[in-house]
Design a protein around this motif. Structure first.
Motif, short mmCIF file in Angstrom:
data_model
loop_
_atom_site.label_atom_id
_atom_site.label_comp_id
_atom_site.label_asym_id
_atom_site.label_seq_id
_atom_site.Cartn_x
_atom_site.Cartn_y
_atom_site.Cartn_z
N ASP A 197 0.69 -1.15 -0.05
CA ASP A 197 -0.09 -0.12 0.01
C ASP A 197 0.92 1.19 -0.14
N SER A 198 0.33 2.39 0.01
CA SER A 198 1.16 3.63 -0.09
C SER A 198 2.21 3.88 1.20
N LEU A 199 1.86 3.22 2.28
CA LEU A 199 2.79 3.28 3.45
C LEU A 199 3.78 2.25 3.25
N GLY A 200 3.61 1.22 2.55
CA GLY A 200 4.72 0.17 2.54
C GLY A 200 4.33 -1.01 3.08
N SER A 224 9.86 -1.30 -3.02
CA SER A 224 8.75 -0.63 -3.79
C SER A 224 8.77 -1.38 -5.03
N LEU A 225 7.85 -1.74 -5.56
CA LEU A 225 7.67 -2.16 -6.97
C LEU A 225 7.30 -1.32 -8.14
N PRO A 226 7.51 -1.42 -9.40
CA PRO A 226 7.21 -0.62 -10.39
C PRO A 226 6.06 0.18 -10.35
N GLY A 227 5.93 1.28 -10.51
CA GLY A 227 4.86 1.86 -10.48
C GLY A 227 3.98 2.36 -9.09
N ASP A 228 4.63 1.59 -8.18
CA ASP A 228 4.25 2.26 -6.72
C ASP A 228 4.55 3.60 -6.18
N GLU A 229 3.54 4.19 -5.62
CA GLU A 229 3.69 5.49 -5.10
C GLU A 229 3.72 5.49 -3.48
#
Length: 276
Positions: free
Chosen positions: A77-80, A232-237
């Motif tokens: 998720d956005s918080l990792g 992180s993964l590709p595309g992750d924000e």
């Protein structure tokens, strides 16, 4: 105000990295309870051997363990945080292509180790539009063990270990991360923390470190905050929030955020002026 972003480019290296999950449902158990797995991560790359080995160990010298093997999808998720899904439901899944030997259930005798083979068939889908496919491999103890809490209460302990599996579809993987925003967050009108938004714009898994430095414009004093590891993964924000020390001297500062996502790959920096 978000003032500057700098980029230092370095040589990109195609590599997939993984991380193990922590134990689940493990509450004040004694040292003899549980299972261990090594290595804690597996990766599959184009042209590389599509078979990897794991060693699962039962450290309990008195009790056999019944082990169940399963696969799930997952993402950050956005918080990792890890968010899991049923196998084969995410567009980035490789779970249904994975074969586990010796199978989905076996007994691990007391004090013994067992070799587990993880296979991705050569004809498994390799869609370049999905640069990294992932899966979560779980090893779950099916016969709970007896233990006690610190207060002496009897409990049943079940252990589940997870290993993240990555499959890269690109032989020319390139790491990159962009800083989207750098701002402050206030509590009761006072600056309390720094907030950094980043975006993984590369086509490979990233493992890096985030650090901050505060420079007092009047005194020249520099204050470094704790370094934070991230994945992180590709595309992750991703959104990172870091609290400021309570004892910061009032004054005008320049805050610098440093995102280091690989020794030989890249470095991104952003600066922010703030008054404390």
């Amino acid at each position: 105000m978000f003032n500057h972003q700098f980029s230092v480019s370095k040589t990109a290296i195609a590599i997939c990295c993984f991380v193990a999950l922590t134990l689940v449902n493990y509450t004040q158990a004694n040292a003899q309870a549980g299972i261990t797995v090594s290595p804690s991560r597996l990766y599959f790359q184009p042209g590389a051997k599509q078979e990897q080995k794991l060693i699962l160990t039962n450290p309990n010298t008195e009790r056999d363990l019944e082990i169940g093997v399963s696969l799930n999808d997952w993402k950050y998720d956005s918080l990792g945080n890890n968010v899991t899904f049923e196998a084969g439901t995410l567009p980035t899944s490789c779970a249904r292509n994975i074969q586990i030997l010796p199978g989905s259930y076996f007994t691990l005798p007391a004090g013994s180790s067992k070799e587990i083979t993880v296979v991705i068939p050569p004809n498994a889908t390799q869609d370049s539009a999905v640069p990294v496919r992932t899966a979560m491999l779980y090893f779950t103890q099916l016969n709970p063990g007896d233990s006690k809490t610190e207060n002496g209460a009897a409990i049943k302990v079940t252990v589940r270990m997870g290993v993240k599996i990555y499959q890269s579809s690109s032989a020319n993987a390139a790491k990159n991360m962009e800083i989207m925003d750098f701002a402050v967050q206030k509590v009761n009108g006072k600056i309390a923390s720094l907030k950094l938004n980043v975006h993984n714009t590369g086509n490979i898994w990233l493992e890096g470190k985030l650090s901050y430095e505060l420079f007092n414009k009047k005194t020249g004093k520099k204050t470094k905050l704790n370094t934070e590891d991230f994945y992180s993964l590709p595309g992750d924000e991703r959104v990172f929030t870091t609290n400021l020390p309570d004892d910061m001297e009032p004054g005008a500062y320049t805050a610098t955020a440093i995102v280091n996502y690989g020794k030989d790959e890249g470095l991104k920096l952003a600066e922010l002026d703030l008054d404390l």
